[in-house]
Design a protein around this motif. Structure first.
Motif, PDB file in Angstrom:
ATOM      1  N   LEU A 142       0.825  -1.208   0.000  1.00 19.69           N
ATOM      2  CA  LEU A 142       0.000   0.000   0.000  1.00 19.69           C
ATOM      3  C   LEU A 142       0.859   1.259   0.000  1.00 19.69           C
ATOM      4  CD1 LEU A 142      -2.907   1.128   0.190  1.00 19.69           C
ATOM      5  CD2 LEU A 142      -2.651   1.056   2.679  1.00 19.69           C
ATOM      6  N   VAL A 143       1.885   1.291   0.848  1.00 15.24           N
ATOM      7  CA  VAL A 143       2.735   2.478   0.977  1.00 15.24           C
ATOM      8  C   VAL A 143       3.501   2.743  -0.314  1.00 15.24           C
ATOM      9  CG1 VAL A 143       4.761   3.405   2.152  1.00 15.24           C
ATOM     10  CG2 VAL A 143       2.932   2.358   3.478  1.00 15.24           C
ATOM     11  N   VAL A 144       4.025   1.701  -0.942  1.00 13.64           N
ATOM     12  CA  VAL A 144       4.776   1.877  -2.194  1.00 13.64           C
ATOM     13  C   VAL A 144       3.880   2.514  -3.252  1.00 13.64           C
ATOM     14  CG1 VAL A 144       5.968   0.696  -4.068  1.00 13.64           C
ATOM     15  CG2 VAL A 144       6.388   0.005  -1.725  1.00 13.64           C
ATOM     16  N   GLY A 145       2.611   2.115  -3.275  1.00 16.80           N
ATOM     17  CA  GLY A 145       1.686   2.702  -4.235  1.00 16.80           C
ATOM     18  C   GLY A 145       1.570   4.210  -4.100  1.00 16.80           C
ATOM     19  N   PHE A 146       1.684   4.717  -2.871  1.00 13.31           N
ATOM     20  CA  PHE A 146       1.653   6.173  -2.649  1.00 13.31           C
ATOM     21  C   PHE A 146       3.008   6.823  -2.962  1.00 13.31           C
ATOM     22  CE2 PHE A 146      -1.924   4.948   0.184  1.00 13.31           C
ATOM     23  CZ  PHE A 146      -2.903   5.762  -0.377  1.00 13.31           C
ATOM     24  N   VAL A 147       4.100   6.168  -2.592  1.00 13.53           N
ATOM     25  CA  VAL A 147       5.429   6.758  -2.775  1.00 13.53           C
ATOM     26  C   VAL A 147       5.719   7.044  -4.237  1.00 13.53           C
ATOM     27  CG1 VAL A 147       7.919   6.334  -2.562  1.00 13.53           C
ATOM     28  CG2 VAL A 147       6.396   5.768  -0.661  1.00 13.53           C
ATOM     29  N   ILE A 148       5.360   6.128  -5.108  1.00 11.83           N
ATOM     30  CA  ILE A 148       5.726   6.290  -6.524  1.00 11.83           C
ATOM     31  C   ILE A 148       4.977   7.446  -7.184  1.00 11.83           C
ATOM     32  CG2 ILE A 148       6.393   3.883  -6.773  1.00 11.83           C
ATOM     33  CD1 ILE A 148       3.727   3.291  -8.021  1.00 11.83           C
ATOM     34  N   ARG A 149       4.030   8.044  -6.492  1.00 13.17           N
ATOM     35  CA  ARG A 149       3.314   9.202  -7.022  1.00 13.17           C
ATOM     36  C   ARG A 149       3.868  10.521  -6.481  1.00 13.17           C
ATOM     37  NH1 ARG A 149      -0.057   4.949  -7.098  1.00 13.17           N
ATOM     38  NH2 ARG A 149      -1.626   4.818  -8.754  1.00 13.17           N
ATOM     39  N   CYS A 150       4.900  10.444  -5.635  1.00 15.39           N
ATOM     40  CA  CYS A 150       5.468  11.650  -5.031  1.00 15.39           C
ATOM     41  C   CYS A 150       6.391  12.386  -6.001  1.00 15.39           C
ATOM     42  CB  CYS A 150       6.243  11.292  -3.763  1.00 15.39           C
ATOM     43  SG  CYS A 150       5.214  10.650  -2.429  1.00 15.39           S
ATOM     44  N   ARG A 151       6.624  13.675  -5.718  1.00 10.65           N
ATOM     45  CA  ARG A 151       7.531  14.507  -6.502  1.00 10.65           C
ATOM     46  C   ARG A 151       8.808  14.765  -5.696  1.00 10.65           C
ATOM     47  NH1 ARG A 151       5.340  16.774 -10.962  1.00 10.65           N
ATOM     48  NH2 ARG A 151       3.066  16.652 -11.195  1.00 10.65           N
ATOM     49  N   PRO A 152       9.940  15.096  -6.375  1.00 18.37           N
ATOM     50  CA  PRO A 152      11.195  15.366  -5.653  1.00 18.37           C
ATOM     51  C   PRO A 152      11.041  16.510  -4.656  1.00 18.37           C
ATOM     52  CG  PRO A 152      11.618  15.055  -7.992  1.00 18.37           C
ATOM     53  CD  PRO A 152      10.135  15.102  -7.845  1.00 18.37           C
ATOM     54  N   VAL A 153      11.774  16.392  -3.542  1.00 18.42           N
ATOM     55  CA  VAL A 153      11.693  17.404  -2.476  1.00 18.42           C
ATOM     56  C   VAL A 153      13.052  18.064  -2.279  1.00 18.42           C
ATOM     57  CG1 VAL A 153       9.765  16.348  -1.261  1.00 18.42           C
ATOM     58  CG2 VAL A 153      12.082  15.583  -0.743  1.00 18.42           C
ATOM     59  N   ASP A 154      13.015  19.357  -1.997  1.00 19.34           N
ATOM     60  CA  ASP A 154      14.216  20.142  -1.692  1.00 19.34           C
ATOM     61  C   ASP A 154      14.230  20.384  -0.188  1.00 19.34           C
ATOM     62  OD1 ASP A 154      16.307  21.888  -1.435  1.00 19.34           O
ATOM     63  OD2 ASP A 154      15.629  23.304  -2.971  1.00 19.34           O
ATOM     64  N   LEU A 155      15.234  19.838   0.497  1.00 13.67           N
ATOM     65  CA  LEU A 155      15.302  19.943   1.954  1.00 13.67           C
ATOM     66  C   LEU A 155      16.358  20.940   2.419  1.00 13.67           C
ATOM     67  CD1 LEU A 155      14.920  16.153   2.877  1.00 13.67           C
ATOM     68  CD2 LEU A 155      13.154  17.887   2.532  1.00 13.67           C
ATOM     69  N   GLN A 156      16.819  21.803   1.521  1.00 11.19           N
ATOM     70  CA  GLN A 156      17.740  22.870   1.909  1.00 11.19           C
ATOM     71  C   GLN A 156      16.948  24.123   2.245  1.00 11.19           C
ATOM     72  OE1 GLN A 156      21.771  23.176   0.105  1.00 11.19           O
ATOM     73  NE2 GLN A 156      20.797  22.195  -1.630  1.00 11.19           N
ATOM     74  N   ALA A 157      17.270  24.713   3.380  1.00 10.01           N
ATOM     75  CA  ALA A 157      16.593  25.949   3.781  1.00 10.01           C
ATOM     76  C   ALA A 157      16.982  27.060   2.829  1.00 10.01           C
ATOM     77  CB  ALA A 157      16.981  26.320   5.212  1.00 10.01           C
ATOM     78  N   PRO A 158      16.040  27.899   2.425  1.00 12.28           N
ATOM     79  CA  PRO A 158      16.380  29.021   1.534  1.00 12.28           C
ATOM     80  C   PRO A 158      17.343  29.966   2.218  1.00 12.28           C
ATOM     81  CG  PRO A 158      14.153  29.260   2.416  1.00 12.28           C
ATOM     82  CD  PRO A 158      14.610  27.891   2.798  1.00 12.28           C
ATOM     83  N   SER A 159      18.247  30.506   1.434  1.00  8.02           N
ATOM     84  CA  SER A 159      19.232  31.429   1.980  1.00  8.02           C
ATOM     85  C   SER A 159      18.539  32.676   2.520  1.00  8.02           C
ATOM     86  CB  SER A 159      20.247  31.837   0.902  1.00  8.02           C
ATOM     87  OG  SER A 159      20.891  30.705   0.397  1.00  8.02           O
ATOM     88  N   GLU A 160      19.008  33.093   3.674  1.00  9.95           N
ATOM     89  CA  GLU A 160      18.423  34.294   4.258  1.00  9.95           C
ATOM     90  C   GLU A 160      19.011  35.536   3.579  1.00  9.95           C
ATOM     91  OE1 GLU A 160      18.941  34.313   8.428  1.00  9.95           O
ATOM     92  OE2 GLU A 160      17.786  32.487   8.768  1.00  9.95           O
ATOM     93  N   VAL A 161      18.135  36.395   3.093  1.00  5.50           N
ATOM     94  CA  VAL A 161      18.571  37.612   2.427  1.00  5.50           C
ATOM     95  C   VAL A 161      18.544  38.765   3.448  1.00  5.50           C
ATOM     96  CG1 VAL A 161      18.128  39.223   0.544  1.00  5.50           C
ATOM     97  CG2 VAL A 161      17.617  36.786   0.272  1.00  5.50           C
ATOM     98  N   PRO A 162      19.680  39.424   3.695  1.00  4.33           N
ATOM     99  CA  PRO A 162      19.679  40.493   4.693  1.00  4.33           C
ATOM    100  C   PRO A 162      18.770  41.638   4.267  1.00  4.33           C
ATOM    101  CG  PRO A 162      21.738  40.477   3.426  1.00  4.33           C
ATOM    102  CD  PRO A 162      21.001  39.235   3.042  1.00  4.33           C
ATOM    103  N   ALA A 163      18.062  42.202   5.233  1.00  2.00           N
ATOM    104  CA  ALA A 163      17.161  43.314   4.946  1.00  2.00           C
ATOM    105  C   ALA A 163      17.935  44.561   4.562  1.00  2.00           C
ATOM    106  CB  ALA A 163      16.295  43.592   6.185  1.00  2.00           C
TER     107      ALA A 163
END
Length: 404
Positions: free
Chosen positions: A379-400
């Motif tokens: 059951l779980v594999v059936g859901f996983v194969i429908r997932c999209r790639p994920v980006d787990l890097q935090a966006p760079s903080e831009v100084p104000a």
């Protein structure tokens, strides 16, 4: 023109050496476990282990996997992936020597071996991502796990007989670990190691369902693999199969998985095929456990089916971790989460298999538990194969900008 072709040739050779070293590491990530499983009773007698210690020995590496999940990413951030892999192999060799050389070192050494294996296992997807490995090389890498498991199980009893006991036979597996460390040193010397990642990692809300599903998939397949690796020889022994034959049958599960674990990552690139192939692995695994529970003595056929589908599922899990990570750093974090939490579940589940046997005096309840987990895996594999790639890097903080 010639300088450009020479540069390309050098890059190709460096990449080939790096991928070859990854295969050597993969070969070392299962023998420490399957060799003990094949020698469980002789090890108990040689090291005077109590029944509780024996159950713990069979599941301790997997428990260590879950506890030590952050080790790989921490090493990668401090040392870089290549150097981190070198140190994990050195630590593995040392822990394998510790458990047979130092009195009372069997359980601590086994735990440290599990930590080393876990660290290397979480680093491999990140390492393969950095080398831009395709489906074939990911398949070869996952196949090396099965080859190592087969060697550990198949050579355990003959080695023990040849050297006069399980202690030396188990300690000899430190040699290939040192060989893998040497290969990674060669990789570090041939090419300039990329700097450790400096970006902060994060787990954005949008990525959490994908991470949770991959973790569940990895945990279920790992639990079922280690339940078989830890307890199949004992299940067969209780049915009258001698220790050497049981060890050979355990090795057969890994041999049967060599081609499927190579093919699975290649098929993972074909979405239409994957929709049937992925969940189908869990269904076939369920059928194999039902077959084993039925009491049928067709053990060769049962172990071939189990080995083929379990190895294919592991290869698919490794491929999906690489494919569903947007970049190298994300692959490292996704690998650590999926394998860390997944192996914690696998350790608890594998231990539960032994506890259920001890409570009921038979293997029926344990096998029913594995059947239910195989259904959940499909059951779980059936859901996983429908997932999209994920980006787990935090966006760079831009100084104000300063106010006028």
């Amino acid at each position: 023109m010639s300088s450009r072709s020479e540069r390309r040739g050098s890059e190709f050779r460096d990449r080939a050496v790096g991928l070859g070293a990854a295969l050597l590491i993969g070969l070392n990530l299962r023998p420490a476990i399957t060799s003990v499983a094949a020698l469980l009773e002789p090890t108990r007698a040689a090291f005077d282990l109590a029944p509780v210690q024996l159950n713990l020995l069979a599941t301790l590496p997997v428990i260590a996997f879950g506890i030590s999940a952050p080790v790989g990413p921490l090493l990668a951030r401090r040392l870089g992936v290549t150097r981190a892999l070198i140190w994990t192999m050195v630590a593995l060799a040392g822990s394998l020597a510790l458990r047979v050389v130092v009195p009372g070192g069997m359980l601590p050494g086994t735990f440290l071996a599990g930590v080393s294996i876990m660290a290397a296992g979480t680093l491999l997807p990140q390492y393969l991502k950095s080398l831009r490995a395709g489906g074939l090389w990911i398949g070869l890498s996952s196949m090396s796990f099965s080859a190592g498991a087969a060697l550990g199980a198949g050579l355990a009893v003959p080695l023990s007989t040849a050297v006069g006991g399980p202690a030396v036979a188990l300690g000899l597996w430190a040699v290939p670990a040192l060989t893998a460390a040497g290969a990674m040193v060669g990789v570090a010397l041939r090419s300039e190691a990329p700097p450790p990642p400096s970006s902060r990692m994060a787990l954005p809300r949008s990525a959490r369902p994908t991470v949770a599903l991959i973790t569940a998939m990895f945990g279920l397949q790992a639990m079922l693999f280690f339940a078989v690796a830890s307890w199949l020889p004992r299940i067969l022994g209780d049915r009258g199969v001698d220790a050497q034959t049981a060890g050979w049958l355990l090795a057969l599960t890994s041999v049967a998985g060599l081609v499927p674990t190579l093919v699975a990552p290649i098929l993972a690139r074909r979405r239409r095929v994957l929709r049937l192939f992925g969940p189908g692995l869990g269904i076939v695994m369920l059928a194999a456990f039902v077959w084993l529970a039925s009491g049928d003595e067709s053990y060769i056929a049962i172990t071939v089916v189990l080995g083929a589908v379990q190895s294919a599922t592991f290869g698919l899990s490794l491929a999906l971790i690489v494919m569903l990570a947007a970049d190298e750093a994300s692959a490292g974090l996704l690998s650590a989460i999926a394998q860390g939490v997944g192996y914690a579940f696998a350790g608890a589940g594998s231990l539960l298999v032994g506890v259920l046997h001890d409570l009921t005096g038979g293997w029926t309840a344990s096998l029913v538990f594995m059947i239910v987990c195989a259904a959940a895996l499909a059951l779980v594999v059936g859901f996983v194969i429908r997932c999209r790639p994920v980006d787990l890097q935090a966006p760079s903080e831009v100084p104000a900008l300063p106010r006028a």
